[in-house]
Design a protein around this motif. Structure first.
Motif, PDB file in Angstrom:
ATOM      1  N   MET A   1       0.705  -1.152   0.004  1.00 46.11           N
ATOM      2  CA  MET A   1      -0.126   0.034  -0.002  1.00 46.11           C
ATOM      3  C   MET A   1       0.934   1.185  -0.291  1.00 46.11           C
ATOM      4  O   MET A   1       1.910   1.258   0.882  1.00 46.11           O
ATOM      5  N   THR A   2       0.365   2.055  -0.919  1.00 45.83           N
ATOM      6  CA  THR A   2       1.110   3.403  -0.822  1.00 45.83           C
ATOM      7  C   THR A   2       0.344   4.574  -0.694  1.00 45.83           C
ATOM      8  O   THR A   2      -0.721   4.577  -1.757  1.00 45.83           O
ATOM      9  N   ALA A   3       0.473   5.614  -0.094  1.00 42.68           N
ATOM     10  CA  ALA A   3      -0.545   6.556   0.429  1.00 42.68           C
ATOM     11  C   ALA A   3      -0.773   7.371  -1.118  1.00 42.68           C
ATOM     12  O   ALA A   3       0.194   7.617  -1.602  1.00 42.68           O
ATOM     13  N   GLU A   4      -2.163   7.781  -1.038  1.00 46.99           N
ATOM     14  CA  GLU A   4      -2.105   8.840  -2.448  1.00 46.99           C
ATOM     15  C   GLU A   4      -1.986  10.380  -1.625  1.00 46.99           C
ATOM     16  O   GLU A   4      -1.961  10.568  -0.342  1.00 46.99           O
ATOM     17  N   PHE A   5      -1.344  10.951  -2.444  1.00 46.75           N
ATOM     18  CA  PHE A   5      -0.833  12.438  -2.053  1.00 46.75           C
ATOM     19  C   PHE A   5      -1.840  13.409  -2.734  1.00 46.75           C
ATOM     20  O   PHE A   5      -1.818  13.458  -4.082  1.00 46.75           O
ATOM     21  N   ILE A   6      -2.547  14.123  -1.845  1.00 49.21           N
ATOM     22  CA  ILE A   6      -3.555  14.710  -2.572  1.00 49.21           C
ATOM     23  C   ILE A   6      -3.250  16.412  -2.142  1.00 49.21           C
ATOM     24  O   ILE A   6      -3.273  16.733  -1.012  1.00 49.21           O
ATOM     25  N   LYS A   7      -3.269  17.226  -2.930  1.00 50.92           N
ATOM     26  CA  LYS A   7      -2.817  18.617  -2.971  1.00 50.92           C
ATOM     27  C   LYS A   7      -4.247  19.600  -2.734  1.00 50.92           C
ATOM     28  O   LYS A   7      -5.144  19.326  -3.517  1.00 50.92           O
ATOM     29  N   LEU A   8      -4.236  20.210  -1.508  1.00 51.65           N
ATOM     30  CA  LEU A   8      -5.648  21.152  -1.395  1.00 51.65           C
ATOM     31  C   LEU A   8      -5.179  22.484  -0.920  1.00 51.65           C
ATOM     32  O   LEU A   8      -4.207  22.555  -0.157  1.00 51.65           O
ATOM     33  N   TYR A   9      -5.942  23.572  -1.189  1.00 52.30           N
ATOM     34  CA  TYR A   9      -5.552  24.858  -0.758  1.00 52.30           C
ATOM     35  C   TYR A   9      -6.647  25.363   0.191  1.00 52.30           C
ATOM     36  O   TYR A   9      -7.810  25.109   0.226  1.00 52.30           O
TER      37      TYR A   9
ATOM     38  N   GLN B   1     -13.110   1.359  14.472  1.00 49.60           N
ATOM     39  CA  GLN B   1     -12.345   0.976  15.527  1.00 49.60           C
ATOM     40  C   GLN B   1     -10.857   0.319  14.979  1.00 49.60           C
ATOM     41  O   GLN B   1      -9.955   0.459  15.643  1.00 49.60           O
ATOM     42  N   LYS B   2     -11.059  -0.131  14.011  1.00 53.90           N
ATOM     43  CA  LYS B   2      -9.857  -0.685  13.012  1.00 53.90           C
ATOM     44  C   LYS B   2      -8.947   0.426  12.584  1.00 53.90           C
ATOM     45  O   LYS B   2      -7.742   0.289  13.024  1.00 53.90           O
ATOM     46  N   ALA B   3      -9.638   1.506  12.291  1.00 58.49           N
ATOM     47  CA  ALA B   3      -8.758   2.712  11.874  1.00 58.49           C
ATOM     48  C   ALA B   3      -7.934   3.085  13.158  1.00 58.49           C
ATOM     49  O   ALA B   3      -6.975   3.484  13.109  1.00 58.49           O
ATOM     50  N   ILE B   4      -8.639   3.244  14.136  1.00 63.11           N
ATOM     51  CA  ILE B   4      -8.024   3.618  15.454  1.00 63.11           C
ATOM     52  C   ILE B   4      -6.883   2.932  16.045  1.00 63.11           C
ATOM     53  O   ILE B   4      -5.925   3.340  16.477  1.00 63.11           O
ATOM     54  N   GLU B   5      -7.034   1.642  15.818  1.00 60.12           N
ATOM     55  CA  GLU B   5      -6.003   0.681  16.072  1.00 60.12           C
ATOM     56  C   GLU B   5      -4.848   0.716  15.344  1.00 60.12           C
ATOM     57  O   GLU B   5      -3.572   0.658  15.790  1.00 60.12           O
ATOM     58  N   ARG B   6      -5.072   1.257  13.809  1.00 61.71           N
ATOM     59  CA  ARG B   6      -4.038   1.451  13.054  1.00 61.71           C
ATOM     60  C   ARG B   6      -3.215   2.673  13.593  1.00 61.71           C
ATOM     61  O   ARG B   6      -2.017   2.768  13.501  1.00 61.71           O
ATOM     62  N   ILE B   7      -3.929   3.577  14.192  1.00 67.70           N
ATOM     63  CA  ILE B   7      -3.178   4.758  14.495  1.00 67.70           C
ATOM     64  C   ILE B   7      -2.408   4.500  15.709  1.00 67.70           C
ATOM     65  O   ILE B   7      -1.167   4.908  16.146  1.00 67.70           O
ATOM     66  N   ARG B   8      -3.124   3.550  16.563  1.00 68.67           N
ATOM     67  CA  ARG B   8      -2.028   3.051  17.904  1.00 68.67           C
ATOM     68  C   ARG B   8      -1.041   2.583  17.423  1.00 68.67           C
ATOM     69  O   ARG B   8       0.152   2.631  17.923  1.00 68.67           O
ATOM     70  N   LEU B   9      -0.988   1.710  16.496  1.00 71.66           N
ATOM     71  CA  LEU B   9       0.089   0.828  15.834  1.00 71.66           C
ATOM     72  C   LEU B   9       1.199   2.026  15.444  1.00 71.66           C
ATOM     73  O   LEU B   9       2.476   1.742  15.602  1.00 71.66           O
ATOM     74  N   ILE B  10       0.784   3.110  14.611  1.00 74.73           N
ATOM     75  CA  ILE B  10       1.665   4.021  13.854  1.00 74.73           C
ATOM     76  C   ILE B  10       2.465   4.609  14.897  1.00 74.73           C
ATOM     77  O   ILE B  10       3.509   4.997  14.879  1.00 74.73           O
TER      78      ILE B  10
ATOM     79  N   ASN C   1       3.898   4.419   3.404  1.00 70.51           N
ATOM     80  CA  ASN C   1       3.413   3.009   3.521  1.00 70.51           C
ATOM     81  C   ASN C   1       2.786   2.887   4.976  1.00 70.51           C
ATOM     82  O   ASN C   1       2.701   1.608   5.037  1.00 70.51           O
ATOM     83  N   LEU C   2       2.446   3.722   5.481  1.00 69.62           N
ATOM     84  CA  LEU C   2       1.704   3.735   6.777  1.00 69.62           C
ATOM     85  C   LEU C   2       0.345   4.155   6.872  1.00 69.62           C
ATOM     86  O   LEU C   2      -0.667   3.416   7.549  1.00 69.62           O
TER      87      LEU C   2
END
Length: 207
Positions: free
Chosen positions: A1-9, A48-57, A168-169
């Protein structure tokens, strides 16, 4: 998995891209996004799964989870906090949106959301249209924690370098311009008088 890079103003975030980011959040994604202080790492509060990912990161173990909620405006807050007294509400209305985190007594929803026995919750309404429009489109707050815990170096303010560090995270890194090196000012409003527990970008001479 590679993150998407999004430009916003920040002056005028493109709605199509905001909708795309919110779709990622609803599917359990983790994003890095700009605030009015440092860049934040976040997800939908109800995933909850996303919160757990933040814990790991972040390398958070056990139940030591000091995460704040980013809200669109003050109307969101009543769902996640106990009754606000008038002085606290006036203080928040005076300073928000802005570079402050307010520690408040949490409602019964918060421990269930975070799966921790927490009696308090940090509330942020940043003065940044990108993060606020994401929340507005999502329809509920997002979790926020800064991408770095301790001293924030200049390179951590550059979204391209942040992308290289986290691609990658996480699922999305938003380039909203250079971030700040100082975090938000944290004000504890759970006692009789507000107490500054961390002085950051927000001035405190009004207390």
């Amino acid at each position: 998995m590679t993150a998407e890079f999004i430009k916003l103003y920040p002056e005028n975030p493109e709605r199509r891209k905001i909708v795309e980011i919110v779709k990622v959040l609803r599917e359990g994604g983790v994003i890095i996004y700009p605030t009015d202080t440092v860049y934040g790492l976040g997800c939908d509060i109800f995933n909850q799964k996303a919160i757990e990912r933040i814990r790991l990161i972040k390398g958070i173990k056990g139940r030591h989870l000091n995460l704040s909620f980013i809200c669109y405006d003050l109307s969101h807050i009543s769902e996640y906090t106990k009754h606000l007294d008038t002085p606290t509400f006036k203080l928040m209305k005076k300073t928000l949106p802005g570079p402050y985190t307010f520690i408040l007594e949490s409602s019964s929803k918060v421990p269930k959301i975070l799966n921790v026995k927490k009696k308090t919750v940090g509330i942020r309404i940043p003065d940044n249209n990108i993060s606020r429009e994401i929340v507005n489109e999502l329809g509920n707050p997002i979790i926020t924690t800064s991408i770095h815990d301790d001293e924030i170096h200049d390179h951590a303010t550059d979204p391209e370098i942040i992308y290289d560090d986290f691609k990658n995270l996480v699922d999305v890194v938003i380039d909203g311009g250079f971030g700040q090196v100082h975090p938000s000012t944290v004000i504890d409003c759970t006692g009789d008088i507000p107490v500054v527990i961390r002085e950051g970008m927000g001035e405190v001479n009004f207390l």
